[in-house]
Design a protein around this motif. Structure first.
Motif, PDB file in Angstrom:
ATOM      1  N   SER A   1       0.612  -1.153  -0.038  1.00 40.03           N
ATOM      2  CA  SER A   1      -0.280   0.018   0.134  1.00 40.03           C
ATOM      3  C   SER A   1       0.856   1.290   0.077  1.00 40.03           C
ATOM      4  CB  SER A   1      -0.894   0.007   1.260  1.00 40.03           C
ATOM      5  OG  SER A   1      -0.137  -0.076   2.420  1.00 40.03           O
ATOM      6  N   ASN A   2       0.228   2.351  -0.411  1.00 38.80           N
ATOM      7  CA  ASN A   2       0.735   3.815  -0.486  1.00 38.80           C
ATOM      8  C   ASN A   2       2.221   3.991  -1.195  1.00 38.80           C
ATOM      9  OD1 ASN A   2       0.971   6.288  -0.079  1.00 38.80           O
ATOM     10  ND2 ASN A   2       1.658   6.400   2.060  1.00 38.80           N
ATOM     11  N   ASN A   3       2.104   3.077  -2.431  1.00 38.66           N
ATOM     12  CA  ASN A   3       3.454   3.479  -3.293  1.00 38.66           C
ATOM     13  C   ASN A   3       3.019   3.803  -4.649  1.00 38.66           C
ATOM     14  OD1 ASN A   3       5.954   2.015  -1.816  1.00 38.66           O
ATOM     15  ND2 ASN A   3       4.243   0.539  -1.378  1.00 38.66           N
ATOM     16  N   SER A   4       3.935   3.735  -5.658  1.00 35.14           N
ATOM     17  CA  SER A   4       3.400   4.212  -7.097  1.00 35.14           C
ATOM     18  C   SER A   4       3.246   3.131  -7.971  1.00 35.14           C
ATOM     19  CB  SER A   4       4.556   5.405  -7.233  1.00 35.14           C
ATOM     20  OG  SER A   4       4.355   6.425  -6.469  1.00 35.14           O
ATOM     21  N   ILE A   5       2.852   1.816  -7.539  1.00 38.86           N
ATOM     22  CA  ILE A   5       2.827   0.611  -8.511  1.00 38.86           C
ATOM     23  C   ILE A   5       1.795   0.765  -9.402  1.00 38.86           C
ATOM     24  CG2 ILE A   5       3.011  -1.812  -8.498  1.00 38.86           C
ATOM     25  CD1 ILE A   5       3.914  -1.703  -5.516  1.00 38.86           C
TER      26      ILE A   5
ATOM     27  N   LEU B   1      -9.500  -7.331   1.668  1.00 33.05           N
ATOM     28  CA  LEU B   1      -9.256  -6.844   0.356  1.00 33.05           C
ATOM     29  C   LEU B   1      -9.335  -5.534   0.281  1.00 33.05           C
ATOM     30  CD1 LEU B   1      -8.489  -7.476  -2.617  1.00 33.05           C
ATOM     31  CD2 LEU B   1     -10.833  -7.262  -3.345  1.00 33.05           C
ATOM     32  N   HIS B   2      -8.112  -4.758   0.160  1.00 32.62           N
ATOM     33  CA  HIS B   2      -8.028  -3.309   0.152  1.00 32.62           C
ATOM     34  C   HIS B   2      -7.315  -2.908  -1.172  1.00 32.62           C
ATOM     35  CE1 HIS B   2      -8.054  -2.598   4.742  1.00 32.62           C
ATOM     36  NE2 HIS B   2      -7.841  -3.953   4.697  1.00 32.62           N
ATOM     37  N   ILE B   3      -8.352  -2.426  -2.014  1.00 35.82           N
ATOM     38  CA  ILE B   3      -7.682  -2.068  -3.363  1.00 35.82           C
ATOM     39  C   ILE B   3      -8.233  -0.540  -3.597  1.00 35.82           C
ATOM     40  CG2 ILE B   3      -7.497  -4.185  -4.348  1.00 35.82           C
ATOM     41  CD1 ILE B   3     -10.228  -3.686  -5.517  1.00 35.82           C
ATOM     42  N   ASP B   4      -8.498   0.232  -2.499  1.00 35.01           N
ATOM     43  CA  ASP B   4      -9.160   1.755  -2.685  1.00 35.01           C
ATOM     44  C   ASP B   4      -7.855   2.491  -3.148  1.00 35.01           C
ATOM     45  OD1 ASP B   4      -8.335   0.653   0.096  1.00 35.01           O
ATOM     46  OD2 ASP B   4      -8.331   2.621   0.403  1.00 35.01           O
ATOM     47  N   GLY B   5      -8.167   3.690  -3.979  1.00 37.97           N
ATOM     48  CA  GLY B   5      -7.487   4.732  -4.194  1.00 37.97           C
ATOM     49  C   GLY B   5      -6.415   4.200  -5.410  1.00 37.97           C
ATOM     50  N   ASN B   6      -6.967   3.436  -6.282  1.00 42.93           N
ATOM     51  CA  ASN B   6      -6.224   3.088  -7.616  1.00 42.93           C
ATOM     52  C   ASN B   6      -6.957   3.463  -8.703  1.00 42.93           C
ATOM     53  OD1 ASN B   6      -3.737   1.461  -6.950  1.00 42.93           O
ATOM     54  ND2 ASN B   6      -5.101   0.777  -5.665  1.00 42.93           N
TER      55      ASN B   6
ATOM     56  N   ASP C   1      -3.610  -5.872   0.700  1.00 42.52           N
ATOM     57  CA  ASP C   1      -3.509  -4.409   0.664  1.00 42.52           C
ATOM     58  C   ASP C   1      -2.737  -3.832  -0.549  1.00 42.52           C
ATOM     59  OD1 ASP C   1      -3.792  -1.808   1.148  1.00 42.52           O
ATOM     60  OD2 ASP C   1      -3.316  -1.964   3.381  1.00 42.52           O
ATOM     61  N   LEU C   2      -3.345  -3.353  -1.501  1.00 38.24           N
ATOM     62  CA  LEU C   2      -2.656  -2.704  -2.676  1.00 38.24           C
ATOM     63  C   LEU C   2      -3.428  -1.117  -2.810  1.00 38.24           C
ATOM     64  CD1 LEU C   2      -3.075  -5.609  -5.379  1.00 38.24           C
ATOM     65  CD2 LEU C   2      -1.193  -5.122  -3.879  1.00 38.24           C
ATOM     66  N   SER C   3      -3.752  -0.750  -1.754  1.00 38.86           N
ATOM     67  CA  SER C   3      -4.262   0.439  -1.731  1.00 38.86           C
ATOM     68  C   SER C   3      -3.344   1.869  -1.914  1.00 38.86           C
ATOM     69  CB  SER C   3      -5.079   0.642  -0.377  1.00 38.86           C
ATOM     70  OG  SER C   3      -4.289   0.811   0.618  1.00 38.86           O
ATOM     71  N   ILE C   4      -4.046   2.758  -2.532  1.00 37.12           N
ATOM     72  CA  ILE C   4      -3.102   4.074  -2.781  1.00 37.12           C
ATOM     73  C   ILE C   4      -2.004   3.779  -3.822  1.00 37.12           C
ATOM     74  CG2 ILE C   4      -2.340   6.006  -2.030  1.00 37.12           C
ATOM     75  CD1 ILE C   4      -3.676   5.386   0.665  1.00 37.12           C
ATOM     76  N   ASN C   5      -2.239   3.364  -4.719  1.00 39.48           N
ATOM     77  CA  ASN C   5      -1.215   3.005  -5.889  1.00 39.48           C
ATOM     78  C   ASN C   5      -1.827   3.482  -7.182  1.00 39.48           C
ATOM     79  OD1 ASN C   5       1.357   1.332  -4.991  1.00 39.48           O
ATOM     80  ND2 ASN C   5      -0.223   0.568  -3.848  1.00 39.48           N
ATOM     81  N   LYS C   6      -1.163   2.940  -8.257  1.00 38.56           N
ATOM     82  CA  LYS C   6      -1.605   3.429  -9.543  1.00 38.56           C
ATOM     83  C   LYS C   6      -2.022   2.068 -10.571  1.00 38.56           C
ATOM     84  CE  LYS C   6       1.453   7.391  -9.746  1.00 38.56           C
ATOM     85  NZ  LYS C   6       2.669   8.018 -10.152  1.00 38.56           N
ATOM     86  N   PHE C   7      -2.307   1.085  -9.765  1.00 42.14           N
ATOM     87  CA  PHE C   7      -2.807  -0.121 -10.466  1.00 42.14           C
ATOM     88  C   PHE C   7      -4.092   0.160 -11.274  1.00 42.14           C
ATOM     89  CE2 PHE C   7      -0.901  -1.985  -6.628  1.00 42.14           C
ATOM     90  CZ  PHE C   7      -0.100  -2.811  -7.156  1.00 42.14           C
ATOM     91  N   SER C   8      -4.130  -0.516 -12.335  1.00 41.62           N
ATOM     92  CA  SER C   8      -5.292  -0.315 -13.352  1.00 41.62           C
ATOM     93  C   SER C   8      -5.785  -1.703 -13.767  1.00 41.62           C
ATOM     94  CB  SER C   8      -4.808   0.535 -14.741  1.00 41.62           C
ATOM     95  OG  SER C   8      -3.652  -0.246 -15.221  1.00 41.62           O
TER      96      SER C   8
END
Length: 729
Positions: free
Chosen positions: A139-143, A184-189, A161-168
């Protein structure tokens, strides 16, 4: 202090936890020698005063000499089960990290956390090698990029937790087979796509979905019942509508429901209220829900935190149980009086702490029943149709910290009921019809106030000197009233404006006492401020704003010299008054000023040269005064529009008037100025005089009038004869 390198000699070490130790600098290469290490935690080595640990372009040495950005030799520690590298400055591609860990460590690793460590790049199929991973936190990276299909091989994964990244892309195409996944945390992508029933069918263990801030559309049948039982659901900005998602009724363990901005139309069904009776947090804001709550709600609302703002709800306000802590019904169409809502017979006092009824159609007088609501710390009644004055029982709100009642039709004197509310931080009574004087007890009793907004009322008399005792005051807005007398010179005692704001948090909060698992004890204060020539709602940066606005009153006398001691003041507006005398010489000392408006006064003298020292100044208006001389030269002053200086006897850029050698200047009004243009005045007078010189004799003298019309007939006959003659030829 750096991590000591001798740790690399402790080869029997199995657990190494250096989290929260504030180590700094390079991670020593000798850690790669700890071949028996099972647990490694270097997280949270980060303070505001010291740089965090980093591993950028560092040579790591183990049994072999290897190179890499992160400990390449870490890949030799095959017994590692837990790795936490959170809150470091790794500045590395995530695929490089996976390549290091995949060959040896991946098979036994159960927990990998690299939160907030400046990872970038895309995830690759190496992720599929971590078959025993239970917890994975990036979480909270630029992936960025889409999730690889190999994610489906993580059969042991329970927490992702993959939240707050740039996943598409659509993550559910890769995650659909993870039957053990709990959270499952995928918010903020930048995820997007259609989520179907089949995508969720195998997620039978799922209890938490944190997926807001993406662009999903959930397409399920009207009779769909999920195979999971959720306790937490946050899908803000998904497309769930237009019908109300009835499948939520099957989730009888839900405690948190976030369905804001999900395209829901219609009314809230009665069975939905019953199904959500155990919920602690409900957010249905920014939808298209309509109807009267009272027609579908059989019992008083009992959900501790409920947000139904920005919908189309109407009718009377709903009843509450005493367990509700936060209620937001703002921006709806609730109407009639608050009386039934506020004055219903309660056996016990309510615990409501935050009440927001702003922007509705509520009317009548504000009921005098606040003695049963003593836990309130934040009350917002702005933009309704309330009349009368504030009731005396509002004085019983001993914990009240924010009161906003602007934009109503309140009348009478300044509410004396507020004398007891000495915990107030923000008081906004603007845009009403309040009159009389501002009482001295405002400055004597309300000593914690940071925001005092009385704009657009009919207050008269002098500004009381006691306001200068309000040492926490950051925003003083008394504009558009009938205040007279001098500006108090003691404004220099407003301590919060005398120094630059050094706060690390730019917000202002109202603080409550009670909370639940999903209810914060804080609420961010927001206020409408007129700064830089326009009105904006300030919320997230309100704590950094310092402002004095006394514009559009009847203030007299000179601008106090001591006001220049307010070195922390950002915005100063004294326009549209009757101020005289010079601009204080020390104005250049007010280094935090961003805007100054002294326009439409009778200020005289020259503009002090020190004003060019104000490096943050973005707006200056001294137009329509009695200023003279040359406009000081400075980096900002010449970039302002000429309209900021017109209506004076000033010269020099940006005005198109050169300063003559003898120092004489001429008034410049500009093309859009409000000065008198004597050319058009004289032309208009000449036209009127000439018109009446011709017409007046005709009205007075009958024979002249007869001769004049006979002459016109003769001329008309001649013209007709000439035209007929031309046709004949």
């Amino acid at each position: 202090m750096s991590i000591p390198s001798f740790l690399g000699t402790m080869t029997s070490l199995t657990h190494l936890d250096l989290s929260y130790t504030q180590f700094m600098g390079k991670i020593p290469s000798q850690i790669g020698n700890l071949s028996n290490l099972v647990y490694l935690d270097l997280s949270y080595n980060y303070t505001d005063l010291k740089p965090p640990l980093f591993a950028e372009n560092v040579e790591w040495v183990s049994s072999n000499q290897l190179e890499g950005n992160i400990p390449t030799s870490l890949g030799n520690l095959c017994n590692l089960r837990v790795i936490d590298l959170s809150y470091l400055k790794l500045n590395q591609q995530v695929n490089e990290l996976l390549e290091i860990l995949a060959p040896c460590i991946s098979h036994g690793l159960t927990r990998l956390a690299v939160q907030s460590s400046r990872l970038s790049g895309n995830l690759t199929d190496h992720i599929g090698a971590f078959k025993n991973i239970v917890l994975l936190d990036f979480s909270n990276n630029s992936i960025g990029g889409a999730l690889p299909r190999s994610f489906g091989k993580l059969s042991s994964l329970r927490y992702l937790d993959l939240s707050i990244n740039k996943f598409s892309g659509n993550p559910f195409e890769s995650l659909r087979s993870l039957s053990k996944l709990l959270s499952l945390h995928i918010d903020g992508n930048l995820f997007h796509g259609v989520v179907k029933e089949d995508d969720l069918a195998n997620l039978t263990s799922l209890t938490e979905i944190h997926a807001s801030g993406n662009n999903f559309t959930l397409t399920v049948g009207p009779n769909w019942i999920p195979n999971f039982q959720l306790t937490y659901l946050e899908v803000t900005s998904w497309q769930l509508g237009p019908s109300f998602p009835l499948w939520i009724q099957s989730q009888n363990q839900l405690q948190y429901v976030g369905l804001s901005n999900t395209g829901i139309f219609g009314s809230i069904p009665t069975q939905m209220w019953e199904a959500l009776s155990q919920v602690l947090y409900l957010n249905l804001s920014r939808n298209h829900i309509h109807g009267e709550i009272g027609t579908t709600l059989k019992n008083p609302i009992s959900i501790p935190t409920i947000d139904l703002s920005s919908n189309h709800l109407c009718g009377k306000l709903p009843y509450l149980s005493n367990g509700v802590l936060r209620l937001d019904l703002s921006s709806n169409s609730f109407s009639e009086s608050m009386n039934d809502f506020l004055c219903n017979d309660q056996e016990q006092p309510t615990h409501l702490e935050f009440l927001n009824l702003a922007s509705n159609n509520l009317s009548g007088e504000i009921p005098d029943c606040w003695m049963n609501w003593t836990s309130l710390v934040d009350v917002n009644l702005q933009s309704n149709h309330f009349v009368g004055n504030l009731p005396q029982s509002m004085g019983s709100l001993a914990d009240l910290q924010s009161l906003q009642i602007r934009n109503n039709t309140l009348s009478g004197i300044f509410p004396s009921s507020l004398k007891k509310n000495n915990q107030l931080i923000s008081l906004d009574l603007g845009e009403n019809n309040l009159s009389g004087t501002i009482p001295t007890w405002v400055g004597e009793n309300l000593l914690n106030v940071k925001i005092l907004r009385l704009r657009s009322n009919r207050f008269g008399g002098h500004i009381p000197n006691e306001i200068c005792q309000m040492s926490h005051l950051q925003v003083l807005d008394l504009a558009q009233n009938n205040l007279s007398g001098n500006i108090p010179s003691c404004f220099s005692n407003l301590i919060a404006m005398t120094v630059k704001n050094q706060s690390t948090d730019p917000r202002i909060y109202s603080e409550a006492h009670y909370s639940t698992s999903y209810s914060s004890t804080q609420s961010i204060v927001s206020v409408l401020l007129w700064l830089k020539g326009r009105g904006d709602e300030y919320r997230n940066f309100l704590g950094l704003v310092t402002s004095i606005d006394l514009s559009s009153n009847k203030l007299l006398g000179e601008i106090p010299r001591k006001i220049t001691n307010l070195n922390g003041l950002n915005f100063l507006n004294l326009s549209h008054n009757q101020l005289i005398g010079p601009i204080p010489e020390g104005i250049g000392n007010m280094g935090s000023l961003q805007t100054i408006d002294f326009s439409r006064n009778q200020i005289s003298g020259e503009i002090p040269p020190t004003i060019s020292n104000l490096s943050f100044l973005s707006m200056l208006d001294v137009s329509y005064n009695h200023l003279k001389g040359k406009i000081p030269t400075g980096t900002q002053l010449q970039t302002f529009d000429a309209s900021s200086f017109i209506g004076n006897n000033l010269c020099g850029p940006p005005l198109p008037i050169n300063c003559s050698s003898n120092g004489k200047t001429h008034s410049y009004e500009g093309s859009d100025g409000h000065g008198v243009n004597w050319f058009f005045v004289s032309m208009t007078i000449g036209f009127i005089v000439g018109f009446w010189i011709v017409i007046a004799p005709l009205l007075i003298c009958r024979s002249w009038r007869y001769a004049y019309f006979h002459f016109l007939d003769h001329v008309w006959f001649k013209l007709q004869s000439f035209r007929l003659g031309s046709i004949t030829v």
